[in-house]
Design a protein around this motif. Structure first.
Motif, PDB file in Angstrom:
ATOM      1  N   ARG A 165      11.645   7.362 -64.569  1.00  0.00           N
ATOM      2  CA  ARG A 165      12.617   6.731 -63.678  1.00  0.00           C
ATOM      3  C   ARG A 165      12.663   7.462 -62.341  1.00  0.00           C
ATOM      4  O   ARG A 165      12.692   8.692 -62.282  1.00  0.00           O
ATOM      5  N   TRP A 166      12.667   6.692 -61.254  1.00  0.00           N
ATOM      6  CA  TRP A 166      12.793   7.266 -59.919  1.00  0.00           C
ATOM      7  C   TRP A 166      14.267   7.547 -59.598  1.00  0.00           C
ATOM      8  O   TRP A 166      15.157   6.827 -60.052  1.00  0.00           O
ATOM      9  N   GLY A 167      14.460   8.587 -58.806  1.00  0.00           N
ATOM     10  CA  GLY A 167      15.823   8.887 -58.389  1.00  0.00           C
ATOM     11  C   GLY A 167      15.849   9.877 -57.244  1.00  0.00           C
ATOM     12  O   GLY A 167      14.808  10.258 -56.693  1.00  0.00           O
ATOM     13  N   ILE A 239      16.916  21.342 -46.907  1.00  0.00           N
ATOM     14  CA  ILE A 239      16.043  20.683 -45.937  1.00  0.00           C
ATOM     15  C   ILE A 239      16.251  19.174 -45.975  1.00  0.00           C
ATOM     16  O   ILE A 239      16.140  18.486 -44.966  1.00  0.00           O
ATOM     17  N   GLY A 240      16.568  18.669 -47.167  1.00  0.00           N
ATOM     18  CA  GLY A 240      16.780  17.239 -47.334  1.00  0.00           C
ATOM     19  C   GLY A 240      16.993  16.918 -48.799  1.00  0.00           C
ATOM     20  O   GLY A 240      17.248  17.816 -49.619  1.00  0.00           O
ATOM     21  N   HIS A 241      16.887  15.643 -49.153  1.00  0.00           N
ATOM     22  CA  HIS A 241      17.063  15.175 -50.528  1.00  0.00           C
ATOM     23  C   HIS A 241      15.718  14.640 -51.010  1.00  0.00           C
ATOM     24  O   HIS A 241      15.032  13.925 -50.284  1.00  0.00           O
ATOM     25  N   ALA A 242      15.335  14.976 -52.214  1.00  0.00           N
ATOM     26  CA  ALA A 242      13.998  14.623 -52.700  1.00  0.00           C
ATOM     27  C   ALA A 242      14.011  13.312 -53.473  1.00  0.00           C
ATOM     28  O   ALA A 242      14.901  13.074 -54.300  1.00  0.00           O
ATOM     29  N   ILE A 243      13.036  12.474 -53.190  1.00  0.00           N
ATOM     30  CA  ILE A 243      12.752  11.304 -54.028  1.00  0.00           C
ATOM     31  C   ILE A 243      11.767  11.766 -55.089  1.00  0.00           C
ATOM     32  O   ILE A 243      10.650  12.188 -54.776  1.00  0.00           O
ATOM     33  N   SER A 244      12.188  11.707 -56.347  1.00  0.00           N
ATOM     34  CA  SER A 244      11.350  12.266 -57.403  1.00  0.00           C
ATOM     35  C   SER A 244      11.543  11.486 -58.695  1.00  0.00           C
ATOM     36  O   SER A 244      12.484  10.698 -58.839  1.00  0.00           O
ATOM     37  N   PRO A 261      19.865   8.201 -60.240  1.00  0.00           N
ATOM     38  CA  PRO A 261      18.854   7.134 -60.306  1.00  0.00           C
ATOM     39  C   PRO A 261      18.969   6.159 -59.135  1.00  0.00           C
ATOM     40  O   PRO A 261      20.056   5.921 -58.603  1.00  0.00           O
ATOM     41  N   LEU A 262      17.815   5.621 -58.755  1.00  0.00           N
ATOM     42  CA  LEU A 262      17.796   4.599 -57.711  1.00  0.00           C
ATOM     43  C   LEU A 262      18.331   3.278 -58.271  1.00  0.00           C
ATOM     44  O   LEU A 262      18.224   3.007 -59.457  1.00  0.00           O
TER      45      LEU A 262
END
Length: 298
Positions: A165-167, A239-244, A261-262
């Motif tokens: 699952r992407w998030g 630095i930022g937020h990761a899409i993982s 979760p996305l």
């Protein structure tokens, strides 16, 4: 140039010493020095810089080391295959795999095969998609486990009955930490850390970019990564937020990160892939047959 000379060269490169390499190879130092000098003359380049009792590999030497290691690995793989060619199903299977829970299914296939064929051995190479595809294309791997998005056009492929699952990976003190899900509108202007694979527009039917929709040009990608561990460190550094993918980055209490979760839900499917022109050993063919059965059942 022969494989033995390349093996000598790689040993010297690893030991960074003619003396240590000669001792490791059980040959005399003058003999080894002569082999390296002859190789340099044959190629017309300097492979090592020599100073006092130390040697340092040159840029040309680094290139040759990589290519020589590939040839030596391929030679060993070929020898292994022919060692078992006239016997019962025995031998080695080489599989490349990224960071994914899909390896659980592969492990179950391995376990079942080894119960029946204890002389079949499995070798896992861990790496990102670029590493795995490179080694597949060179013939160093029999199979690769790729996570979508991935370009499957040049491979034969099976769909594994698993997905990730992407998030969004974010700090627990961030503005998003209390969200139960994250939609695309929220991410439009947010500083994002993305895998290069996820935002690669050359990959056909890239599901992540399709999920983001027409606003993908407005993504504020401030950094990219190929290993999830490094992405987690960048998130911790704010630095930022990761899409993982889920479960790749440590989101335990002490790590101060969380996974959201996305929405709409986006899942990354898994594929077993192999080169279209690859010739399988008996052991590799057995693995493919078992994997095909597992995939067709689900």
């Amino acid at each position: 140039m022969d494989l033995r000379t390349l093996f000598y060269f790689v040993t010297v490169a690893k030991e960074e010493s003619i003396t240590r390499a000669a001792n490791s190879l059980h040959i005399t130092q003058p003999t080894l020095s002569r082999q390296i000098k002859d190789l340099e003359e044959e190629l017309g380049v300097k492979l090592f810089k020599r100073s006092n009792h130390h040697i340092h590999i040159t840029e040309e030497g680094v290139l040759l080391k990589h290519r020589a290691q590939e040839l030596l690995d391929m030679s060993q793989k070929l020898q292994d295959e022919f060692k078992y060619i006239d016997k019962q199903i025995e031998g080695n299977v080489y599989v490349g795999c990224g960071e994914t829970i899909g390896i659980q299914i592969i492990a179950e296939i391995f376990k079942d095969i080894q119960k029946e064929y204890p002389n079949v051995y499995f070798h896992i190479y861990s790496g990102n998609a670029e590493d795995i595809e490179y080694r597949l294309d060179k013939g160093l791997l029999d199979f690769g486990i790729l996570i979508q998005p991935a370009n499957l056009n040049k491979y034969e492929a099976l769909n594994l009955p698993s997905s990730d699952r992407w998030g969004l990976i974010t700090r627990k003190d961030s503005e998003f930490a209390h969200y139960s899900q994250i939609d695309r509108e929220v991410l439009t202007d947010v500083p994002l850390i993305c895998s290069r694979q996820a935002i690669d527009k050359t990959i056909p039917n890239n599901e992540f970019l399709s999920w983001f929709g027409e606003n993908d040009e407005e993504m504020n990608v401030v950094a990219t990564f190929n290993l999830a561990f490094n992405a987690g460190m960048m998130v911790k550094a704010n630095i930022g937020h990761a899409i993982s993918l889920e479960n790749l980055i440590d989101t335990s209490e002490e790590n101060n990160l969380c996974f959201i979760p996305l929405y709409p839900v986006l899942e990354a499917k898994h594929n077993i892939v192999w080169r279209k022109d690859h010739t399988f050993s008996k052991a590799a063919q057995l693995f493919l047959d078992r994997a095909t059965t597992v995939c067709e059942k689900n």
